[in-house]
Design a protein around this motif. Structure first.
Motif, PDB file in Angstrom:
ATOM      1  N   ASP A 256       0.808  -1.209   0.000  1.00  0.00           N
ATOM      2  CA  ASP A 256       0.000   0.000   0.000  1.00  0.00           C
ATOM      3  C   ASP A 256       0.848   1.269   0.000  1.00  0.00           C
TER       4      ASP A 256
ATOM      5  N   ASP B  90     -17.753  -4.321   1.204  1.00  0.00           N
ATOM      6  CA  ASP B  90     -17.163  -3.880   2.472  1.00  0.00           C
ATOM      7  C   ASP B  90     -15.817  -3.191   2.272  1.00  0.00           C
ATOM      8  N   TRP B  91     -15.112  -3.547   1.195  1.00  0.00           N
ATOM      9  CA  TRP B  91     -13.821  -2.926   0.922  1.00  0.00           C
ATOM     10  C   TRP B  91     -13.990  -1.426   0.697  1.00  0.00           C
ATOM     11  N   TRP B  92     -15.149  -1.030   0.233  1.00  0.00           N
ATOM     12  CA  TRP B  92     -15.444   0.374  -0.065  1.00  0.00           C
ATOM     13  C   TRP B  92     -16.057   1.096   1.128  1.00  0.00           C
ATOM     14  N   SER B  93     -15.971   0.498   2.293  1.00  0.00           N
ATOM     15  CA  SER B  93     -16.492   1.098   3.517  1.00  0.00           C
ATOM     16  C   SER B  93     -15.884   2.484   3.718  1.00  0.00           C
TER      17      SER B  93
ATOM     18  N   GLU C  25     -15.377   3.764   6.682  1.00  0.00           N
ATOM     19  CA  GLU C  25     -14.802   3.783   8.025  1.00  0.00           C
ATOM     20  C   GLU C  25     -13.307   4.037   7.958  1.00  0.00           C
ATOM     21  N   THR C  26     -12.811   4.885   8.829  1.00  0.00           N
ATOM     22  CA  THR C  26     -11.385   5.187   8.836  1.00  0.00           C
ATOM     23  C   THR C  26     -10.702   4.709  10.115  1.00  0.00           C
TER      24      THR C  26
ATOM     25  N   ASP D  33      -9.951   1.561  11.070  1.00  0.00           N
ATOM     26  CA  ASP D  33      -9.071   0.414  10.858  1.00  0.00           C
ATOM     27  C   ASP D  33      -7.852   0.870  10.055  1.00  0.00           C
TER      28      ASP D  33
ATOM     29  N   ARG E 268      -5.766  -0.657   8.461  1.00  0.00           N
ATOM     30  CA  ARG E 268      -5.559  -1.423   7.228  1.00  0.00           C
ATOM     31  C   ARG E 268      -6.442  -0.918   6.094  1.00  0.00           C
ATOM     32  N   GLN E 269      -7.406  -0.073   6.382  1.00  0.00           N
ATOM     33  CA  GLN E 269      -8.314   0.468   5.363  1.00  0.00           C
ATOM     34  C   GLN E 269      -7.722   1.733   4.744  1.00  0.00           C
TER      35      GLN E 269
ATOM     36  N   GLN F 293      -7.249   2.562   1.715  1.00  0.00           N
ATOM     37  CA  GLN F 293      -7.935   3.068   0.526  1.00  0.00           C
ATOM     38  C   GLN F 293      -9.014   4.084   0.898  1.00  0.00           C
ATOM     39  N   CYS F 294      -9.680   3.849   1.991  1.00  0.00           N
ATOM     40  CA  CYS F 294     -10.777   4.717   2.418  1.00  0.00           C
ATOM     41  C   CYS F 294     -10.287   6.123   2.747  1.00  0.00           C
TER      42      CYS F 294
END
Length: 111
Positions: free
Chosen positions: A16, A71-74, A76-77, A79, A81-82, A84-85
């Motif tokens: 990433d 869910d990948w497009w959640s 939420e910030t 986590d 590991r997310q 992309q969000c």
């Protein structure tokens, strides 16, 4: 790596991150930073619709297989590991994956 620097990257996969060397200086750029830049440049737009292919062209890499999962497009910030969000949230958008299509609508959340 300096322990304080290591803490900045805890939970973030090496895939990433991108390293760009310019005039002998290494800059670390997130994989999804180009998407954030793209969305920021659409200041006048209330929404931006992109296909998965469009997003892959913008980031210069393939989306992970998990991008097929809504869910990948959640938005939420919390986590780490997310990563992309963060790209669309920092640009002032939220993502809405369009059911049954490899397409995402980014809707402005800020003025």
């Amino acid at each position: 790596m300096n322990p304080s620097c290591a803490a900045l990257f805890r939970g973030i996969a090496a895939t990433d991150l991108r390293v760009i060397v310019c005039s002998g200086v290494a800059l670390i750029m997130g994989k999804y930073t180009p998407l954030e830049t793209y969305l920021r440049r659409r200041r006048e737009r209330q929404s931006v619709e992109l296909t998965f292919d469009d997003i892959e062209r913008i980031i210069g890499a393939l989306l992970p297989n998990s991008a097929q999962n809504p869910d990948w497009w959640s938005n939420e910030t919390t986590d780490p590991r997310q990563v992309q969000c963060r790209s669309w949230r920092e640009a002032g958008f939220r993502a809405l994956v369009l059911d049954g299509e490899d397409r995402v609508q980014f809707v402005r959340t800020t003025a």
